[in-house]
Design an enzyme around this catalytic site. Sequence first.
Site, PDB file in Angstrom:
ATOM      1  N   GLY A 156       0.829  -1.197   0.000  1.00 20.54           N
ATOM      2  CA  GLY A 156       0.000   0.000   0.000  1.00 20.54           C
ATOM      3  C   GLY A 156       0.862   1.244   0.000  1.00 20.54           C
ATOM      4  N   CYS A 157       0.382   2.299   0.621  1.00 21.39           N
ATOM      5  CA  CYS A 157       1.110   3.569   0.665  1.00 21.39           C
ATOM      6  C   CYS A 157       2.448   3.398   1.374  1.00 21.39           C
ATOM      7  CB  CYS A 157       0.269   4.611   1.387  1.00 21.39           C
ATOM      8  SG  CYS A 157       1.107   6.190   1.636  1.00 21.39           S
ATOM      9  N   PHE A 158       3.529   3.854   0.753  1.00 23.90           N
ATOM     10  CA  PHE A 158       4.848   3.662   1.372  1.00 23.90           C
ATOM     11  C   PHE A 158       5.039   4.490   2.635  1.00 23.90           C
ATOM     12  CE2 PHE A 158       6.767   6.300  -2.433  1.00 23.90           C
ATOM     13  CZ  PHE A 158       6.096   7.440  -2.026  1.00 23.90           C
TER      14      PHE A 158
END
Length: 204
Positions: A39-41
């Site tokens: 997902g979002c880093f």
Amino acid sequence: MKKFIIVFCVLFSGFVNANHDMNKEKQNKNLEVVSLGAGCFWCVEAIYEDLKGVDQVVSGYMGGEKEATYKEVCSGETGHAEVCKITYDPSTISFEEILEVFWQVHDPTTLNRQGADIGTQYRSVIFYNNDEQRKIAENLKKELNESKAWDDPVITQITAASTFYPAENYHQDYYKNNSNQPYCSMVIQPKHEKFKKVFKDKLK
């Protein structure tokens, strides 16, 4: 969730115990690297930066054929995934433990999506750097699916690492520098707090 944690305890205890003695004997001080997409880093970075044995976490992009900007990657057309390049000391934390955290802090059963973040850039992926990492990741994924840790199958991609492109400077240490930002307080903070409770013995 209880079923999920029990399954992890059973599956990973054997791997971790077997490799712990091996690591002690080798006294391996060489750092190793793996790049993970979950997902979002920003979320991934916030978690792994607090993990004992992790030396460095850099947010960036992997999987595409050329360097791209954040805006381009967000289009979902570059082939890149948002990843964190994690450098760790295997004498302190094993690759199995790195993956234990990975599979517990995101949903590896959803295709190209984590919560409200949708697109191929948010896919669940392990970019391995050697054959040993590949075998461990594939074996653990197989065992997770056979044990039915989730109702749906784990679809995490396991693929060889390619060129890593560091993200723009403002993405690095994003949660630490922007904790009051709405996405951080509403999405990252709850996930980070849950991680700290589950893995309190592995924190720096």
